[in-house]
Design a protein around this motif. Structure first.
Motif, PDB file in Angstrom:
ATOM      1  N   LEU A 108       0.834  -1.204   0.000  1.00  0.00           N
ATOM      2  CA  LEU A 108       0.000   0.000   0.000  1.00  0.00           C
ATOM      3  C   LEU A 108       0.869   1.255   0.000  1.00  0.00           C
ATOM      4  N   THR A 109       1.957   1.216   0.747  1.00  0.00           N
ATOM      5  CA  THR A 109       2.879   2.354   0.769  1.00  0.00           C
ATOM      6  C   THR A 109       3.450   2.623  -0.617  1.00  0.00           C
ATOM      7  N   ALA A 110       3.801   1.569  -1.337  1.00  0.00           N
ATOM      8  CA  ALA A 110       4.331   1.735  -2.700  1.00  0.00           C
ATOM      9  C   ALA A 110       3.308   2.407  -3.600  1.00  0.00           C
ATOM     10  N   ARG A 111       2.030   2.103  -3.403  1.00  0.00           N
ATOM     11  CA  ARG A 111       0.975   2.710  -4.209  1.00  0.00           C
ATOM     12  C   ARG A 111       0.690   4.153  -3.777  1.00  0.00           C
ATOM     13  N   LEU A 112       0.840   4.417  -2.479  1.00  0.00           N
ATOM     14  CA  LEU A 112       0.577   5.765  -1.968  1.00  0.00           C
ATOM     15  C   LEU A 112       1.728   6.731  -2.243  1.00  0.00           C
ATOM     16  N   ALA A 113       2.888   6.183  -2.619  1.00  0.00           N
ATOM     17  CA  ALA A 113       4.086   7.014  -2.773  1.00  0.00           C
ATOM     18  C   ALA A 113       3.914   8.122  -3.797  1.00  0.00           C
ATOM     19  N   HIS A 114       3.045   7.911  -4.793  1.00  0.00           N
ATOM     20  CA  HIS A 114       2.835   8.930  -5.820  1.00  0.00           C
ATOM     21  C   HIS A 114       1.823   9.991  -5.397  1.00  0.00           C
TER      22      HIS A 114
ATOM     23  N   GLU B  90       7.248  11.476   4.321  1.00  0.00           N
ATOM     24  CA  GLU B  90       7.269  11.803   5.751  1.00  0.00           C
ATOM     25  C   GLU B  90       5.871  11.737   6.365  1.00  0.00           C
ATOM     26  N   ARG B  91       4.835  11.989   5.572  1.00  0.00           N
ATOM     27  CA  ARG B  91       3.463  11.891   6.072  1.00  0.00           C
ATOM     28  C   ARG B  91       3.051  10.416   6.236  1.00  0.00           C
ATOM     29  N   ILE B  92       3.495   9.581   5.320  1.00  0.00           N
ATOM     30  CA  ILE B  92       3.201   8.146   5.425  1.00  0.00           C
ATOM     31  C   ILE B  92       3.858   7.572   6.684  1.00  0.00           C
ATOM     32  N   ILE B  93       5.084   8.013   6.957  1.00  0.00           N
ATOM     33  CA  ILE B  93       5.791   7.544   8.156  1.00  0.00           C
ATOM     34  C   ILE B  93       5.023   7.893   9.424  1.00  0.00           C
ATOM     35  N   LEU B  94       4.577   9.141   9.518  1.00  0.00           N
ATOM     36  CA  LEU B  94       3.867   9.566  10.725  1.00  0.00           C
ATOM     37  C   LEU B  94       2.568   8.798  10.910  1.00  0.00           C
TER      38      LEU B  94
ATOM     39  N   PHE C  29       4.454   0.985   6.824  1.00  0.00           N
ATOM     40  CA  PHE C  29       4.334   2.388   6.421  1.00  0.00           C
ATOM     41  C   PHE C  29       5.578   3.194   6.795  1.00  0.00           C
ATOM     42  N   VAL C  30       6.525   2.558   7.467  1.00  0.00           N
ATOM     43  CA  VAL C  30       7.683   3.283   7.993  1.00  0.00           C
ATOM     44  C   VAL C  30       8.978   2.928   7.265  1.00  0.00           C
ATOM     45  N   PHE C  31       9.238   1.636   7.037  1.00  0.00           N
ATOM     46  CA  PHE C  31      10.545   1.207   6.561  1.00  0.00           C
ATOM     47  C   PHE C  31      10.923   1.799   5.196  1.00  0.00           C
TER      48      PHE C  31
END
Length: 402
Positions: free
Chosen positions: A271-277, A282-286, A326-328
């Protein structure tokens, strides 16, 4: 005209090969978790002593990454990746024949050093080939593949325990390492150009490390990784005893639960890979750390009110492990961004101190409390609070006016 994203795309076969060779460390440690109680009995030792194998394994990965990362900046990624896989295959065979704890500990140390090669060189390949949002995407995808270790590792270990004792687990790891070596030889090209290579002289390497550490953005987001990994290994090293000793479930039930938690981590990484765009890293990490903090607080509440049961613990631990997806990847991307000229060394420092943190955390959980769940909560909550603090400082560095 070919787009920048197309030029930076990494073939699926290469990504899978990087994942397989990179998974050797997490797969190896997680694979024999269901067998820890049996190993302690067979080798005539106790719980705390047998758990040292995890600490030695992870510390081996820490030292190995620090050395191999610097060497990969000088000699390239591919040959070190392949050599590391061969070392894992040989060391795993040695572990399968260990007759005492000392021999097993030495084998695990070599296993960790060999596994380090796949971890650091795989990420270095991505750093060589991608930047920006593409880097966040591919670091997250690689993390997703590597995160399959917590899923297939305990399940494979529990399955092998049905047909043999703990020794067959290490024999299986040796065979899997051979598969990783073949994949690297077939699908991973050399990505570090000759002109981009750094000196491997010790003083030059130390100077480069000091230069990397002086970048505040690198230090803050690398620390977020280190602390997050410490929390994860506090959980990993305690989990078999939490479920099998404290909650009284079988090794198969424990392995299934551990695999489900790993699936949560994999799904979060995807999901993080898809949200990256769409969202800044830094928002995904938080977001991930908020989820982690809420889960840890819930588990502390359940423990302090003596309302712990299998399902309450399982749900909280699932959310804790999922949160790290969501962090790594985003943390790696942000840490490496200002020091891309020394990506191998920088990634080695991330990976090395990450496993130092993991080794310390896994040892502390047994030391701070004889109760596995309480020990995990003490160590894990401190690591979580630290990760929130460093990520918040990193966010303010990037967004000074918010």
């Amino acid at each position: 005209m070919t787009s920048a994203s197309s030029r930076n795309a990494i073939p699926v076969t290469t990504l899978i090969a990087l994942g397989i060779i990179g998974i050797l460390g997490p797969f190896g440690t997680d694979m024999y978790l269901p067998a820890l109680p049996q190993m302690a009995t067979d080798l005539g030792t106790n719980e705390s002593s047998i758990r040292l194998t995890l600490s030695i394994y992870t510390l081996g990965m820490a030292v190995g990454q620090l050395i191999i990362g610097a060497l990969s900046d000088r000699y390239g990624r591919r040959r070190l990746m392949i050599s590391g896989g061969l070392v894992v295959a040989i060391a795993a065979l040695s572990a399968s024949k260990a007759e005492n704890l000392t021999t097993l500990l030495l084998s695990c140390a070599v296993l960790g050093i060999g596994s380090a090669a796949g971890l650091v060189t795989g990420r270095a390949v991505i750093a060589d080939k991608t930047t920006g949002k593409q880097a966040t995407k591919y670091f997250s995808l690689l993390q997703m593949v590597v995160s399959l270790g917590p899923i297939i590792g305990p399940l494979a270990g529990a399955g092998l325990l049905v047909i043999g004792d703990w020794r067959i687990i290490f024999a299986g790891l040796s065979a899997f390492a051979v598969v990783g070596v073949v994949g690297a030889m077939m699908f991973v090209p050399e990505t570090l150009s000759t002109e981009a290579r750094q000196s491997a002289h010790p003083f030059k390497v130390l100077s480069l490390m000091g230069e990397v550490l002086r970048h505040r953005q690198f230090l803050l987001f690398a620390a977020t990784m280190w602390l997050g990994f410490g929390m994860m290994f506090a959980y990993i090293s305690s989990s078999s005893f939490i479920f099998q000793t404290t909650l009284g479930v079988s090794s198969q039930v424990y392995a299934t639960d551990f695999a489900v938690n790993g699936a949560g981590l994999v799904c979060a990484s995807l999901l993080t890979a898809r949200l990256a765009h769409r969202f800044a890293p830094e928002r995904i990490i938080l977001f991930g750390l908020i989820l982690q903090g809420l889960s840890m607080c819930s588990l502390i509440f359940l423990t302090s009110t003596n309302t712990v049961n299998f399902w309450s613990v399982a749900i909280c631990l699932f959310l804790l492990t999922t949160s790290m997806g969501f962090v790594f990847g985003p943390s790696t991307s942000l840490a490496i961004a200002p020091v891309r000229y020394a990506s191998g060394t920088a990634l080695a420092m991330i990976g090395s101190f990450q496993f130092v943190s993991a080794g310390i955390a896994s040892s502390l959980t047994a030391w701070v409390s004889p109760h596995p769940l309480v020990g995990f909560l003490i160590v894990g909550s401190i690591a979580t609070a630290g990760a929130v603090a460093t990520a918040t400082a990193g966010y303010r560095l990037i967004h000074p006016r918010t």
